[in-house]
Design a protein around this motif. Structure first.
Motif, PDB file in Angstrom:
ATOM      1  N   ASN B  30      15.269  20.859   5.269  1.00  0.00           N
ATOM      2  CA  ASN B  30      15.435  19.580   4.616  1.00  0.00           C
ATOM      3  C   ASN B  30      14.323  18.621   5.033  1.00  0.00           C
ATOM      4  OD1 ASN B  30      16.701  16.643   5.004  1.00  0.00           O
ATOM      5  ND2 ASN B  30      17.664  17.611   3.225  1.00  0.00           N
ATOM      6  N   SER B  92      14.429  21.004  10.381  1.00  0.00           N
ATOM      7  CA  SER B  92      15.874  20.783  10.294  1.00  0.00           C
ATOM      8  C   SER B  92      16.384  21.174   8.912  1.00  0.00           C
ATOM      9  CB  SER B  92      16.207  19.328  10.587  1.00  0.00           C
ATOM     10  OG  SER B  92      17.581  19.075  10.368  1.00  0.00           O
ATOM     11  N   ARG B  93      17.490  21.923   8.904  1.00  0.00           N
ATOM     12  CA  ARG B  93      18.102  22.301   7.620  1.00  0.00           C
ATOM     13  C   ARG B  93      18.909  21.163   7.045  1.00  0.00           C
ATOM     14  NH1 ARG B  93      19.115  27.780   9.499  1.00  0.00           N
ATOM     15  NH2 ARG B  93      21.011  27.048  10.470  1.00  0.00           N
ATOM     16  N   GLY B  94      19.285  20.226   7.878  1.00  0.00           N
ATOM     17  CA  GLY B  94      20.154  19.173   7.378  1.00  0.00           C
ATOM     18  C   GLY B  94      21.540  19.711   7.169  1.00  0.00           C
TER      19      GLY B  94
END
Lengths: 114, 113
Positions: B30, B92-94
């Motif tokens: 993300n 970060s993937r969120g």
């Protein structure tokens, strides 16, 4: 203060003793992290607290390590029966717990096990 | 794991030169952040780039992101001795409130006066 506060800043302990490291996060931050960094190495993730969710303990290296966060604020990292390989700087960070938000680090607690 | 891997591990340049550090990651993200660390102290956030951005500037810093190659680069222009530090990326993937940031070994940048 406005930043993440860690204590003690330096700790020398004898092998086999227990130690407690404290982290006081930024007020209002729901996310709190502990990392460990040995000399010249990268950051090793230890544990992550987010609000009232169960903590992510996947990085704790052994059952001698534990951490708690009381009242959603202050956190204590406890190392039981310390070993020489536990010598490192232990870094705490806090954040808002939302994706894309910055996390803020304390200055670390330097632990030396002799 | 969404941990980033920085490359090179160490970089030594002369003051005034540009420094380029790279980060590769494995999962979709993300956003991606870069942090700096001086001498084993706490990391300091430098810049964040979102997955829909390709390039971002902040002062002497330029960050690029190529999501198709799952890579990012950090460029420091006109380097100074004070830029000497370790630099880390944090993808970060969120995905809501349950995300965590993990870091690689970093790139140790030495800027010689």
């Amino acid at each position: 203060g406005a930043g993440v506060s860690q204590s003690p800043s330096n700790k020398v302990t004898e092998k086999g003793k227990d130690v407690e490291l404290r982290c006081d996060p930024i007020s209002g931050h729901t996310a709190l992290y502990w990392y460990r960094q040995s000399l010249g190495q990268g950051l090793e993730f230890l544990i992550y607290f987010q609000g009232n969710s169960a903590p992510d303990k996947s990085g704790l290296p052994s059952d001698r390590f534990s951490a708690e966060r009381t009242g959603g604020s202050v956190s204590t990292l406890t190392i039981q029966r310390t070993q020489q390989e536990d010598s490192a700087v232990y870094l705490c960070a806090s954040g808002s717990g939302q994706s894309g938000n910055t996390i803020y680090f304390g200055e670390g607690s330097w632990l030396t096990v002799v | 794991s969404q941990q980033g891997e920085e490359d090179p591990q160490a970089l030594s340049i002369q003051e005034g030169e540009n420094a380029t550090m790279n980060c590769s990651y494995k999962t979709s993200i993300n956003n991606l952040q870069w942090y700096r660390q001086n001498s084993g102290r706490g990391l300091v956030h430098l810049i964040l780039i979102r997955s829909n951005e390709r390039e971002k500037h902040s002062g002497r810093l330029r960050v690029t992101l190529d999501t198709s190659k799952k890579s990012s680069s950090l460029l420091i222009t006109a380097s100074r001795a004070a830029d000497t530090a370790s630099y880390f990326c944090a993808p970060s993937r969120g995905g809501g409130s349950n995300y965590k940031l993990t870091f690689g070994k970093g790139t140790l940048l030495t800027v010689n006066p």
